[in-house]
Each structure stands twice: as C-alpha cells, then as structure tokens.
Design an enzyme around this catalytic site. Structure first.
Site, PDB file in Angstrom:
ATOM      1  N   HIS A   1       0.879  -1.162   0.000  1.00 53.00           N
ATOM      2  CA  HIS A   1       0.000   0.000   0.000  1.00 53.00           C
ATOM      3  C   HIS A   1       0.911   1.204   0.000  1.00 53.00           C
ATOM      4  CE1 HIS A   1      -2.970   2.931   1.427  1.00 53.00           C
ATOM      5  NE2 HIS A   1      -2.051   3.302   2.276  1.00 53.00           N
TER       6      HIS A   1
ATOM      7  N   CYS B   1      -4.901   2.072  -4.357  1.00 56.31           N
ATOM      8  CA  CYS B   1      -4.070   3.139  -3.814  1.00 56.31           C
ATOM      9  C   CYS B   1      -2.836   3.345  -4.649  1.00 56.31           C
ATOM     10  CB  CYS B   1      -3.671   2.800  -2.390  1.00 56.31           C
ATOM     11  SG  CYS B   1      -2.918   1.175  -2.240  1.00 56.31           S
TER      12      CYS B   1
END
Lengths: 169, 502
Positions: A39, A109
C-alpha cells in the site's frame, strides 16, 4: 531559475499490508514469491496523501493505523505548490478517485500514487508495486480468490478525506 | 517567433495539422484530472502560446491554467523546448478554480502545510473532528505526535465535553481512530483513563459496553469477517470478565506479561511453526488494535480462560497455564521429533508454547472435535517438521473440496485415516459441539465458499435438548440464545436468565 521557486521534496511511503506474512506464505500459497502486499502513499508538504475506500485522504505522515512505512522512496522534487495540488486532488477525488471507484486490483491506492507521482515529479513509482495485482492474478490461487478480493476496500483509518469543501489551501 | 528552424509562424497558432512543414509540430497530451486532450503545437513555441491553445480547447481562462511537467511549473515566458517537452509526452494541467487567489496565492505557501488541508478539520466539514480539545491534536499540521493527554482526559471527564465528543460530531469513527492512535502511542494514558470514575461506571455496565463496541464500525467489520467475535461479545460472562480485566491494571499487566512470555518462547522454536505463528499474529493484530481501547487486552485470552473453567476466574487460570496450545502436539513442541508424544491435550490445557499460542486459547476450547483427533495431530506434527508438506497439502487440487466438506462436518476429520500410525491415546472428554461450531465457521471461511450449513436447529440439537431438560421450555428463545452464543450452553443460559423477569 526564478528565485521564487522553492521545490518540495516528494516521497513515496510504502507499507506492507500483510506485515511480512506475504513474504512468508506467498511461495506456498501462490507459487511465487511476493515480498509484500503493498500500500503506498505520497508524502509532500509534510502531509501524506493516499487513496482508499473512502476516497482520497490525507493525514500526517505515518499517521494512519498502519503506523510508520516499511520503505520510503524519494521521488524527486516538485515545484507544484500545495494549493495547486489540492485543486488537483479535489478534481481527482470527484471523478476518477471517488471512494466508490476503488478497485482492489485495477484502481487502487497504488494507481493513485502512481498518478500523483507523475503529476508532481514526472516519475513513476517502482514497478514492483504496480505490477502486484497482475502478479497475483496470474496465479491460480489469485484467480480463485478474486471474487472475494475484489470486494475488499482498503481504507486505513486515520486520514481525513479530501473534498472540495475543506480545501481552501 | 521563427527561429533557426524553418518554422512557419502561422502554424503555431493553428490547430490544423500542417502536413507540409510539420517537422516541428508536436502533439502534446494535456491531461487534467478530469480528461485529457491532444494538442498540436510547434515545438519551439512558448508556454504562453501553448496556454492559449489550451485555453481554447479547455474553455478556460489562460490565467487559470497551471501547467506542470516533470514536476516543474511551466511559466509563460519559457518555451516548450526549454522544459524538454517533445512529441507524445504528457503535460499536466490544473485549472484553478479562482476562488482563492488570495491567501496562499504565491507559491510560498510554506512547505509545512500551514493553512492548508490540515486545517480542514476545524472547518466544520463533515469530516472534521469535533471542535475543542480533540480538534487540536489532529489539526496541528505536520506534527502527528501523541498530543496533550490532559486535554484529552479533560474532554473525556467533562460531560459537556462528552457531548461534543461523541454525539456532536458527525464522524464518530474518526474520533475513535484518534483515540486509538493516541492510546497506542501513550500507554499511560490508558491507565489514566481507566482510573477515571466515569469510565469505571461505564465499564461496569456490560450491556452498555457491548453496545459501544458493536457500534464501532471497525468492530463491525471484524465481526462480519469473524463471527466468533460476535459470539464472544454476546457472552455476558465473558464480557464481565474482560471488563474486570480492563478495570484492574494489575491483572492486565499480568496478561500482557504472559503473552509476552509466550511470544518469547516462540522465538526459540525453530522451523515451520513460524509460518503458522505469523498467520495468527496477523489475526491478532487487527483484534488488538480494534479492541485495545475498550478491553485493554487481547479479548481472546479471556475467551480461552473462560471456556477452560466455566465460572472460575480466568485470570488466575491464565496464570497457571500461561501457554495453552490449541493445535495439538501439546507438550512436545517442534523440538522433539518423536511422534508418540501427542498426549491427551483435551482435558488439560498444556503449558507448551506453540504456534498459535499468542491468542492464548486453551486446547479445550478449540482443540476438541477436530484437532484432537489422532489423525489431525500427527498431521500437524508432520507439518511442523516439514514445511514442504504444508505447501504440498495446499496445492493439492482436492484441498478446497476437502476444506468445504470439513467445514460442513468437523467430525470427518476425526475419522480421517491417519497418514502415519501414531500411537496416541484418543482424546477423552467428548467433543464439545459448541467448539465444533467455532471450527466449522473458521473452516468455512477458509474454504472460501458459502457451503450450505445445517440449520441452527440441527446444529444445536443437543444443546436444545439440554436446555429443555433444565427447564427452559421456550424453544424459540433457547434457539435464539444458542445462536447468539454460538452454542455455548452456559452463556445461553445466562442470556435466557437475563431476559426473563425473575
């Protein structure tokens, strides 16, 4: 160069959502080595920006529940000011990066981070991050889990959602 | 504008592609957040000419355009060539919305996010944290440090602050997140909070606690993913015990120490247990963060203690047997190699450290039914000795179907033929069906499918009979209670008693 221009450092914060589990278990479960479930977020002007199930959010660097990042990559410098960036993010947040547009595999993301990184510096983020979804999907296990994973929205708590109302920088 | 190259001045301001002297016309993609356009322009034009084109195409005022390339802002006086803009490259465009040409207009809005987005908190937007005390920690810009605990407490103890805190804000979750973050960064604060009499009175009310916990969306997420958690929450006895734990910091510390001890023991175990351990840590982590502020401890540890001695104080129990082992080979750990050591782990919670120990679940709570079957146990041992085996197991094509069928009926596992004959005594203490349900659900999750489950009535058949034998004649209510507590008879009884006027 115009002495007015100060440049701002842009960093990429990389988090491993699996906290090392992927590195351990991926050979077994997927048949290939994945070092982490990445992430990422962009850090600039002392703020961290990321995209998740809640839309584009910002928080103090390292301020989500994920804690401090596993890796930090310097993306370069940018002349773009915070004001311009906020404008940019507001538009993005209303269109392509709304919360409901989040897709774990195709539009996540890291997609966002990649785009913002290019906007700010012209550089992309390291490819091992953006290649992750296709890596997973190319394994039989990934295919099997796909319906489940597709419905997962990653939204690390701790951020404020950026919307055009609270943007007045 | 015609410079060294033979460019036609007329070409620059036209959008028509001039096939003739087109050597220096380049197509540049201009990208906004909303869309993108391809603009043909002469290679050596200036930025302001480029902007002119753009303003026509995007229907915006030239002053509103901000062009960015490779991290640089293109100024009107520059040329495209100066910035290295060539054919096929992409330039980013931001169209300023022109409201705030004041305040921060110059590019010197200091890099430390001054009046910028961080202040959005107190702007009253829906996402803002409540005004007052808690507003400040978040809104103070780049310094995310654990902030003023006294402020936080003051807000907490003060009733009017309370109203501001939870009820006033539109975003309770954010509030909780902040609390969590602060709590995690400053452990003393937790004990301070606990000592606050208001908090104590809150904690002594189990229903209220449960409501609060359930209202936390993170908990809800967790609960959806792990139904065991909701069962746990519905067990009043458990709640009471965990709350006592939370209230008594000394007990808490003990728990923590036990856990730490268990974990440090794990470090010394070589080999394949690591993988399993990691897996459990991953489950434990979200539980920890989600539950910490309310429980102040790992809720599962209380669960383990509870199932172990119905009624007895779990804390003391935990102390005596700090390292129970739900997975079988109880006291051998991975260090020994003998396959014979799988003693009965069903009745006693063994003290052996083991992989999944961090959760502190005693074997009797989970081990029965499935994992204590001799077959499973020897399988587990083999796996621990040879991680490769695990990999093979998982890659077997029929694994998934096996998991599903296991999920339907955990008894299958106990009948499964043992891979190697292990001279193990069969576990005593007949399978506790409640624990079976637990395993069943876990397996269902694992198998990834929504396999058809037997109806609750069927599953809880035995418990229902027991309950009616005890005198609880309302079958419906019994069933509900059983469902809520996952088949735990004692908890169901409590529930039933609690709801009956007596």
């Amino acid at each position: 160069m115009d002495p007015h221009d100060s440049t701002f450092g842009v960093q990429l914060f990389i988090y491993d959502l699996s906290r090392g589990m992927a590195r351990q278990l991926s050979p077994i479960m997927l048949g290939k080595q994945l070092d982490g479930i990445w992430h990422t977020s962009i850090v600039v002007y002392g703020e961290e920006f990321f995209y998740g199930g809640a839309g584009i959010s910002s928080c103090p660097p390292g301020g989500t529940m994920l804690g401090p990042p596993d890796t930090v990559v310097e993306l370069g410098n940018t002349e773009v000011t915070e004001e311009i960036l906020m404008d940019y993010l507001s538009s993005l947040g209303e269109t392509t990066y709304r919360g409901d547009k989040y897709r774990l595999f195709e539009h996540n993301c890291n997609t966002f981070t990649n785009e913002v990184a290019q906007f700010l510096t012209g550089n992309k983020i390291p490819s091992y991050i953006t290649d992750l979804p296709s890596e997973v999907l190319s394994t039989p296990f990934g295919q099997v889990l796909r319906p489940i994973l597709d419905s997962i929205h990653i939204a690390p708590p701790g951020g404020n959602v950026i919307s055009s109302q609270n943007n007045h920088g | 504008m015609a410079e060294n190259s033979g460019t036609d001045p007329a070409v620059e301001t036209n959008t028509e592609e001039n096939a003739a002297a087109s050597a220096t016309i380049i197509k540049v993609t201009v990208k906004t957040p909303k869309d993108k356009e391809e603009i043909a322009i002469a290679e050596d034009s200036s930025v302001s000419q480029f902007k002119e084109e753009i303003s026509k195409r995007f229907k915006a005022n030239q002053d509103q355009l901000v062009l960015i390339f490779a991290g640089k802002i293109l100024k009107d006086g520059d040329t495209l060539g100066q910035h290295g803009i060539k054919d096929g490259l992409t330039v980013h465009l931001v169209i300023k919305t022109a409201q705030k040409t004041s305040g921060g207009g110059s590019s010197q809005t200091s890099a430390s996010s001054g009046p910028g987005p961080s202040q959005g908190n107190t702007d009253g937007s829906a996402n803002s944290s409540p005004a007052g005390n808690l507003g400040t920690p978040q809104g103070s810009g780049p310094s995310p440090t654990p902030t003023q605990p006294p402020n936080m407490l003051a807000g907490f103890g003060d009733l009017s602050g309370l109203a501001n805190l939870g009820m006033g804000s539109a975003n309770f979750m954010e509030l909780q997140q902040q609390m969590q973050r602060q709590l995690m960064s400053n452990p003393e604060m937790l004990s301070q909070i606990m000592e606050n009499p208001l908090v104590q009175s809150m904690m002594s009310n189990p229903d209220l606690m449960r409501q609060m916990i359930v209202a936390n969306p993170q908990m809800q997420q967790l609960m959806e993913r792990n139904p065991e958690i909701s069962h746990m929450l519905n067990n009043p006895e458990l709640m009471r015990q965990t709350m006592e734990l939370a209230r008594n910091p000394a007990m808490m510390q003990e728990m923590m120490r036990n856990q730490d001890r268990a974990l440090s023991n794990l470090e010394s175990i070589p080999g394949g247990y690591n993988a399993l351990r990691r897996m459990y840590t991953d489950i434990q982590e979200p539980m920890f963060s989600a539950a910490r502020e309310q429980f102040g401890n790992n809720p599962f540890s209380a669960l383990g203690g509870n199932a172990d001695n119905s009624g007895a104080q779990p804390s003391r129990t935990e102390n005596r047997e700090p390292l129970p082992n739900p997975w079988g080979p109880p006291d051998t750990a991975a260090t020994t190699t003998s396959g014979t050591a799988t003693t009965t782990s069903s009745t006693t919670s063994s003290t052996t450290p083991s992989v999944s120990n961090p959760l502190g679940i005693s074997s009797s709570s989970l081990g029965n039914g499935m994992f204590n079957s001799p077959g499973m146990q020897s399988l587990m041992q083999q796996i621990s000795e040879n991680p490769q085996l695990m990999q093979n197991m998982l890659s077997a094509p029929y694994m998934r179907t096996m998991m599903q069928s296991l999920a339907q009926n955990p008894d299958i596992a106990s009948q499964a033929p043992t891979p190697t004959p292990a001279p193990t005594p069969t576990p005593a203490a007949g399978t506790n069906t409640a624990q079976q349900q637990l395993m069943q659900q876990m397996l269902q999750m694992f198998a990834g499918g929504n396999a058809s489950t037997p109806t609750p009535e069927v599953r809880f058949q035995q418990q229902l009979e027991q309950l009616s034998a005890m005198g609880f004649i309302n079958r419906e209510a019994n069933l509900q209670a059983l469902i809520a507590t996952g088949g735990d008879i004692n908890a169901a009884i409590e529930r039933l008693l609690g709801s009956q006027p007596s």
